[in-house]
Design an enzyme around this catalytic site. Structure first.
Site, mmCIF file in Angstrom:
data_model
loop_
_atom_site.group_PDB
_atom_site.id
_atom_site.type_symbol
_atom_site.label_atom_id
_atom_site.label_comp_id
_atom_site.label_asym_id
_atom_site.label_seq_id
_atom_site.Cartn_x
_atom_site.Cartn_y
_atom_site.Cartn_z
ATOM 1 N N ASN A 3 -12.905 -6.380 -0.602
ATOM 2 C CA ASN A 3 -14.059 -7.263 -0.737
ATOM 3 C C ASN A 3 -15.201 -6.753 0.137
ATOM 4 O OD1 ASN A 3 -13.437 -8.002 1.915
ATOM 5 N ND2 ASN A 3 -12.504 -9.944 1.347
ATOM 6 N N ASP A 60 -5.385 -13.333 -8.990
ATOM 7 C CA ASP A 60 -5.881 -13.340 -7.616
ATOM 8 C C ASP A 60 -7.406 -13.323 -7.573
ATOM 9 O OD1 ASP A 60 -5.263 -12.906 -4.597
ATOM 10 O OD2 ASP A 60 -6.680 -11.312 -5.086
#
Length: 367
Positions: A50, A239
């Site tokens: 991320n 996810d």
């Protein structure tokens, strides 16, 4: 020896970098049974993480499933008979013990620990290595269940070659785990009629406010050679959706803390349109539980309608820029169904908290 010019040296350096970044081949070690253990390594790249540099939980889950699929497929084809491929049926609870970061090397090892007549249990451990210091730490442990499907007819489940156990207790313990997961899978399947409906102009911190949906057309790259989706691909998408729900709710950097049992109720074939929906079910002071449902629509097959393919609960935590856990905004429940799901989530949270405390109490304290 002829001296290399600058461009040639640059080319060699480029080749070496690519070799370092390329996933290493899966290796297999023989144990008491055929293909008892397998492991693989891969360095974590920016597209695995991320914006804060933490590797997505879905990336780790996909690697776990790939290792499990390889070792279980090899075992199921270790004796003469009809050729088959191992399909993922269930993933037991997976805890993310420590975040993995860009530049670290993931070491994924898998071992077959039990076989029933029609299923294989694979236990997987993930370790993270800092290649500059050599420091390693365990980041994940998971147990997965696979079933062998015939290549001639993927709806036909074949028998699994028996596993040789080093101790009689190993077989008995495995049988208990098998019976427990079989019962839980059936209970989950009975509850799978729920559908998530969108809401107009929802209030912040409500279930509807963070609820998210991803629609994905299953292509060839998502599938095995036999035309149905890799379990790891589905888990990665689940996810991603759960992460969006968590980020919308708390508006901070979030990481996967744990994944409750993922149940795969039916296969997803190439060409299906899958809808992955996620909604917040429960919040504690520092964690969020998100329910994720996967529905498949075989648009090219008029004989079959939309069906529930997978379901799971995923837990996230909120992190500061320094990597410290932050308080999570309280979820505002509005309907009776939301209140019921909140209480069920609270029950799972307290049960797991008590289990962790029991494990701590049972661990011998160092003097």
């Amino acid at each position: 020896m002829k001296k290399l010019a600058g461009p040639a040296l640059g080319f060699l350096a480029s080749v070496r970098r690519r070799a370092l970044l390329r996933p290493l081949a899966v290796q297999t070690a023989l144990g008491p049974g055929p293909y008892r253990e397998t492991w693989r390594q891969r360095i974590m790249r920016p597209d695995d993480a991320n914006i804060a540099g933490n590797v997505h939980g879905g990336t780790i889950l996909k690697m776990i499933e790939e290792a499990g699929a390889i070792i279980s497929t090899r075992h199921c084809n270790s004796q003469k008979g009809e050729t088959c491929v191992a399909a993922l049926a269930r993933v037991e609870r997976t805890d993310f013990l420590s975040p993995m970061c860009i530049g670290e090397v993931a070491h994924v090892s898998a071992e077959i620990t039990y076989t029933s007549k029609h299923s294989v249990e694979v236990q997987v451990t993930v370790m993270s290595e800092n290649i500059l210091t050599g420091a390693r730490r365990v980041t994940n442990k998971a147990a997965l269940w696979y079933v062998p499907l015939s290549l001639k007819n993927v709806d036909k489940v074949l028998e699994v070659p028996p596993l040789s156990y080093t101790r009689k207790e190993q077989e008995e313990e495995g049988r208990k785990r098998y019976e427990a997961q079989k019962l839980e899978r059936m209970e989950t399947k009975w509850k799978n009629g729920d559908v998530m409906q969108p809401s107009i102009n929802p209030e912040p911190y409500t279930v509807s406010y963070s609820q998210s949906t991803l629609i994905h057309l299953v292509g060839p790259s998502d599938c095995t050679l036999h035309g149905f989706v890799h379990g790891g691909v589905t888990m990665k998408l689940m996810d991603e959706v759960a992460g969006i729900v968590a980020a919308r709710h708390c508006k901070t950097n979030i990481v996967t803390a744990s994944v409750d049992a993922i149940n795969f109720h039916d296969k997803i074939r190439k060409g299906c349109v899958i809808t992955i929906s996620g909604r917040m079910t429960f919040t504690s002071n520092k964690s969020m539980e998100i329910e994720v449902l996967v529905d498949a629509d075989p648009v090219a097959l008029h004989s079959q309608g939309r069906y529930r393919a997978a379901s799971a609960f995923v837990t996230y935590v909120s992190l500061s820029k320094e990597g410290k856990t932050l308080p999570v905004p309280q979820l505002l429940v509005e309907t009776e169904e939301e209140k019921k799901r909140f209480e069920e989530g609270k029950g799972r949270y307290l049960q797991m908290k008590a289990k962790r405390q029991a494990q701590i109490d049972a661990t011998p304290q160092q003097q």
